[in-house]
Design a protein around this motif. Sequence first.
Motif, PDB file in Angstrom:
ATOM      1  N   ALA A   7     -11.651  -3.441   5.243  1.00 40.40           N
ATOM      2  CA  ALA A   7     -10.959  -4.612   5.800  1.00 40.40           C
ATOM      3  C   ALA A   7     -11.047  -5.764   4.807  1.00 40.40           C
ATOM      4  CB  ALA A   7     -11.548  -4.997   7.148  1.00 40.40           C
ATOM      5  N   PRO A   8     -10.485  -5.590   3.599  1.00 40.10           N
ATOM      6  CA  PRO A   8     -10.725  -6.561   2.520  1.00 40.10           C
ATOM      7  C   PRO A   8     -10.069  -7.908   2.803  1.00 40.10           C
ATOM      8  CG  PRO A   8      -8.989  -5.044   1.869  1.00 40.10           C
ATOM      9  CD  PRO A   8      -9.527  -4.540   3.184  1.00 40.10           C
ATOM     10  N   GLU A   9     -10.692  -8.933   2.243  1.00 39.03           N
ATOM     11  CA  GLU A   9     -10.063 -10.253   2.334  1.00 39.03           C
ATOM     12  C   GLU A   9      -8.916 -10.363   1.348  1.00 39.03           C
ATOM     13  OE1 GLU A   9     -12.641 -13.701   2.602  1.00 39.03           O
ATOM     14  OE2 GLU A   9     -14.312 -12.369   3.093  1.00 39.03           O
ATOM     15  N   LEU A  10      -8.961  -9.533   0.313  1.00 40.34           N
ATOM     16  CA  LEU A  10      -7.891  -9.530  -0.690  1.00 40.34           C
ATOM     17  C   LEU A  10      -7.559  -8.086  -1.051  1.00 40.34           C
ATOM     18  CD1 LEU A  10      -6.078 -10.810  -2.913  1.00 40.34           C
ATOM     19  CD2 LEU A  10      -8.092 -10.834  -4.385  1.00 40.34           C
ATOM     20  N   LEU A  11      -6.277  -7.765  -0.958  1.00 44.07           N
ATOM     21  CA  LEU A  11      -5.814  -6.428  -1.320  1.00 44.07           C
ATOM     22  C   LEU A  11      -4.983  -6.543  -2.593  1.00 44.07           C
ATOM     23  CD1 LEU A  11      -5.412  -3.407  -0.512  1.00 44.07           C
ATOM     24  CD2 LEU A  11      -3.399  -4.145   0.760  1.00 44.07           C
ATOM     25  N   MET A  12      -5.401  -5.859  -3.650  1.00 44.09           N
ATOM     26  CA  MET A  12      -4.664  -5.923  -4.923  1.00 44.09           C
ATOM     27  C   MET A  12      -4.034  -4.557  -5.205  1.00 44.09           C
ATOM     28  SD  MET A  12      -6.781  -8.359  -7.513  1.00 44.09           S
ATOM     29  CE  MET A  12      -7.886  -7.102  -8.064  1.00 44.09           C
ATOM     30  N   LEU A  13      -2.745  -4.551  -5.421  1.00 48.62           N
ATOM     31  CA  LEU A  13      -2.018  -3.299  -5.630  1.00 48.62           C
ATOM     32  C   LEU A  13      -1.260  -3.392  -6.946  1.00 48.62           C
ATOM     33  CD1 LEU A  13      -0.401  -3.275  -2.055  1.00 48.62           C
ATOM     34  CD2 LEU A  13      -2.503  -2.116  -2.713  1.00 48.62           C
ATOM     35  N   ASP A  14      -1.438  -2.411  -7.787  1.00 48.86           N
ATOM     36  CA  ASP A  14      -0.771  -2.413  -9.087  1.00 48.86           C
ATOM     37  C   ASP A  14       0.431  -1.475  -9.028  1.00 48.86           C
ATOM     38  OD1 ASP A  14      -0.119  -2.764 -11.716  1.00 48.86           O
ATOM     39  OD2 ASP A  14      -1.846  -1.696 -12.542  1.00 48.86           O
ATOM     40  N   GLU A  15       1.601  -2.040  -9.104  1.00 49.43           N
ATOM     41  CA  GLU A  15       2.860  -1.271  -9.088  1.00 49.43           C
ATOM     42  C   GLU A  15       2.842  -0.212  -7.976  1.00 49.43           C
ATOM     43  OE1 GLU A  15       5.500  -1.670 -11.145  1.00 49.43           O
ATOM     44  OE2 GLU A  15       4.753  -2.706 -12.936  1.00 49.43           O
ATOM     45  N   MET A  27       2.596  10.416  -0.673  1.00 52.79           N
ATOM     46  CA  MET A  27       1.412  10.572   0.194  1.00 52.79           C
ATOM     47  C   MET A  27       0.174  10.014  -0.496  1.00 52.79           C
ATOM     48  SD  MET A  27       2.182  14.426   1.525  1.00 52.79           S
ATOM     49  CE  MET A  27       0.831  14.687   2.669  1.00 52.79           C
ATOM     50  N   LYS A  28       0.067  10.275  -1.804  1.00 50.58           N
ATOM     51  CA  LYS A  28      -1.096   9.752  -2.538  1.00 50.58           C
ATOM     52  C   LYS A  28      -1.072   8.220  -2.549  1.00 50.58           C
ATOM     53  CE  LYS A  28      -2.015  13.619  -5.628  1.00 50.58           C
ATOM     54  NZ  LYS A  28      -1.867  14.147  -6.972  1.00 50.58           N
ATOM     55  N   GLN A  29       0.136   7.671  -2.722  1.00 50.56           N
ATOM     56  CA  GLN A  29       0.243   6.209  -2.769  1.00 50.56           C
ATOM     57  C   GLN A  29      -0.148   5.609  -1.415  1.00 50.56           C
ATOM     58  OE1 GLN A  29       0.697   5.618  -5.733  1.00 50.56           O
ATOM     59  NE2 GLN A  29       1.538   3.601  -6.110  1.00 50.56           N
ATOM     60  N   VAL A  39      -1.636   4.363 -10.893  1.00 47.56           N
ATOM     61  CA  VAL A  39      -1.639   5.813 -10.636  1.00 47.56           C
ATOM     62  C   VAL A  39      -3.021   6.162 -10.063  1.00 47.56           C
ATOM     63  CG1 VAL A  39      -1.324   8.107 -11.610  1.00 47.56           C
ATOM     64  CG2 VAL A  39      -0.099   6.163 -12.607  1.00 47.56           C
ATOM     65  N   PRO A  40      -3.150   6.155  -8.731  1.00 44.12           N
ATOM     66  CA  PRO A  40      -4.477   6.405  -8.162  1.00 44.12           C
ATOM     67  C   PRO A  40      -4.940   7.837  -8.407  1.00 44.12           C
ATOM     68  CG  PRO A  40      -2.827   6.312  -6.415  1.00 44.12           C
ATOM     69  CD  PRO A  40      -2.128   5.954  -7.694  1.00 44.12           C
ATOM     70  N   GLY A  41      -6.183   7.980  -8.829  1.00 42.98           N
ATOM     71  CA  GLY A  41      -6.745   9.312  -9.068  1.00 42.98           C
ATOM     72  C   GLY A  41      -7.693   9.671  -7.934  1.00 42.98           C
ATOM     73  N   PHE A  42      -7.416  10.779  -7.279  1.00 44.37           N
ATOM     74  CA  PHE A  42      -8.265  11.219  -6.162  1.00 44.37           C
ATOM     75  C   PHE A  42      -8.973  12.502  -6.556  1.00 44.37           C
ATOM     76  CE2 PHE A  42      -4.790   8.874  -4.168  1.00 44.37           C
ATOM     77  CZ  PHE A  42      -5.492   7.982  -3.391  1.00 44.37           C
ATOM     78  N   TYR A  43     -10.023  12.829  -5.815  1.00 45.18           N
ATOM     79  CA  TYR A  43     -10.670  14.123  -5.995  1.00 45.18           C
ATOM     80  C   TYR A  43      -9.815  15.161  -5.279  1.00 45.18           C
ATOM     81  CZ  TYR A  43     -14.429  11.124  -7.509  1.00 45.18           C
ATOM     82  OH  TYR A  43     -15.154  10.177  -8.176  1.00 45.18           O
TER      83      TYR A  43
END
Lengths: 335, 255
Positions: free
Chosen positions: A159-167, A146-148, A92-96
């Motif tokens: 431009a990460p070498e590794l992208l980690m996404l939780d659910e 949209m948040k996701q 659950v990403p938290g944004f400002y």
Amino acid sequence: MSPSSAGTPPAIETRGLTKQFDEVRALDGVDMSVPRGSVYGFLGPNGAGKTTALRILAGLARPTSGSAFILGRDVVAATNEVRSLLGFLPDVPGFYPWMTAPEFLRFSGELFGLGGAELEDRVGALLGLSGLEGVNNKIGGYSRGMKQRLGIAQALINAPELLMLDEPTSALDPIGRKEVLEMIGALGGRTTVFFSTHILSDVERVCDHVAILNKGRIVTQASIAELKESRGEDRVVLEVEGPSGDGLSGDGRAGDGAQVDGAPRLAGLLKGSSWLLNIEQTGHGRLLLAVADLPAAQRAIPQAVAELELGLRRMEIEEASLENVFVELVGESAV
Amino acid sequence: MRGFSVFLKKELREVRKTWRLWVLPGIALFLGITSPVLAKLTPMLVEQAGQSQPGVVIEFPDPTYVDAYTQFGSQLNQLMIIAVIIATAGLISSEIRRGTAILVLTKPLSRVAFFLAKVVSQTLVLLGATVVGTLAAFSLTAILFGQAPLLDLLLGAGFWFAFAWLTLAIMALLSVVFNSQGGAAGVGIALLFGVILVVSTWSAIEDYSPAALTMASMNAFRGEEYQAVIPLLSTILVGGLALAAGAWALQRKEI
């Protein structure tokens, strides 16, 4: 450096990774290796320990024992170095809420030391990729989808070498889920994507590798093709009608109107076939066969039906699926 | 301290764009305006109330700027300190609770930089609030009483600001330790009253502890003598220790 650093180290490597919360062992000696460049599904039922593993890999929590390496760097010892190579999206990403999407992406980029034209180019490209181009509302007014999508965009700013996404797709509506999966799929081959989910179809749709976690333990990890080949089995769903004659009415029903079940006789005839792994009756006139040699089964089954003078109403082939593998390894209740 | 300046810039923009800009400066402004007015009106109101009772005569000396400054100082030491405690009780925990800390702390922003940037931005808000309240108190006092010595007011407000900064530093630590803003605020208020009680009953530390700054502040507002050097040093020391403990606790905290 990780033990396997002789060559190019894997994107993620864990050795005996364990996390204990009081009485609960969330992770229990997890050994995992995620190849570089893969789209890797980290699959498991709710409560399996996926988020705990991701939190340790992202440097938000510490392991009780064991070790974890990202691109050959120890996640506990080399935190800043690891974070500069990583893109991360929590469940659950938290944004400002007072920021707009371009503002948040600029802020994220600046934290990675980016600036000037390079940052502006990336912000523009990621707004386009996430479908948020031209959206200048405050993030506080965004939908979950949209948040996701913004969450994935901010995770890609360096431009990460590794992208980690939780659910990344949980709690999204079908359209939002489709959009996010398309974004993940589009990243395949450009970076390593490691994403946790409990949704089997998401993994089948975009991943080329999978690890299945259950009760804090890895129960299997392989490429999806290997997994289906080694553990999966093709299944045949059969539906037959009882024979006519012998006191039966012409429509295959017994004299008293009851349907004669030809399935047990067919099962008896097929039992012992070399291509057959398992056979079970799932209803009146219905059989479910697990087969090791599908072409052989496709030849033998119609012959057996004809030999018993049964009517073949349905013969449907279900190819090996991740769901079968998952059920076999984790259990029916977890699906 | 990687990422400190970027995160501080974000914090300052957040102050400008959200309610944080208005709360503490708003309260300070209110106190700065109402304190001289109350100091001017209270004697008249009490005298008038006394006249309604037969045989009762209440007489007050004419109020002066000292009464206005004393009123302002008292309000700062009571209401404003509690406002600071409540406003800063979620300084860190609210970012963790909202999930924003996870997004920024998985980027190359060190936890120490994250913690200190939040403290610095809140210190600037507190400084702004002190300036706004002090200017309001100075202006109203000058208008209502015709006299408002600036130095006494600045010294009194300055000593109070040092004590309020210490409160902020302790609240920053508590907001790391406690996940709940209410919990941290409750402990902060209990701690404030506990410290006041201990200092007032333990004469050996009365003149040296940071709490002595409140007395120095009141004395300065009244234009009386004050002892502020040792309390200022002890405030810097205790505040520094609180910040170091807060940064260390955040480093250890699992988010």
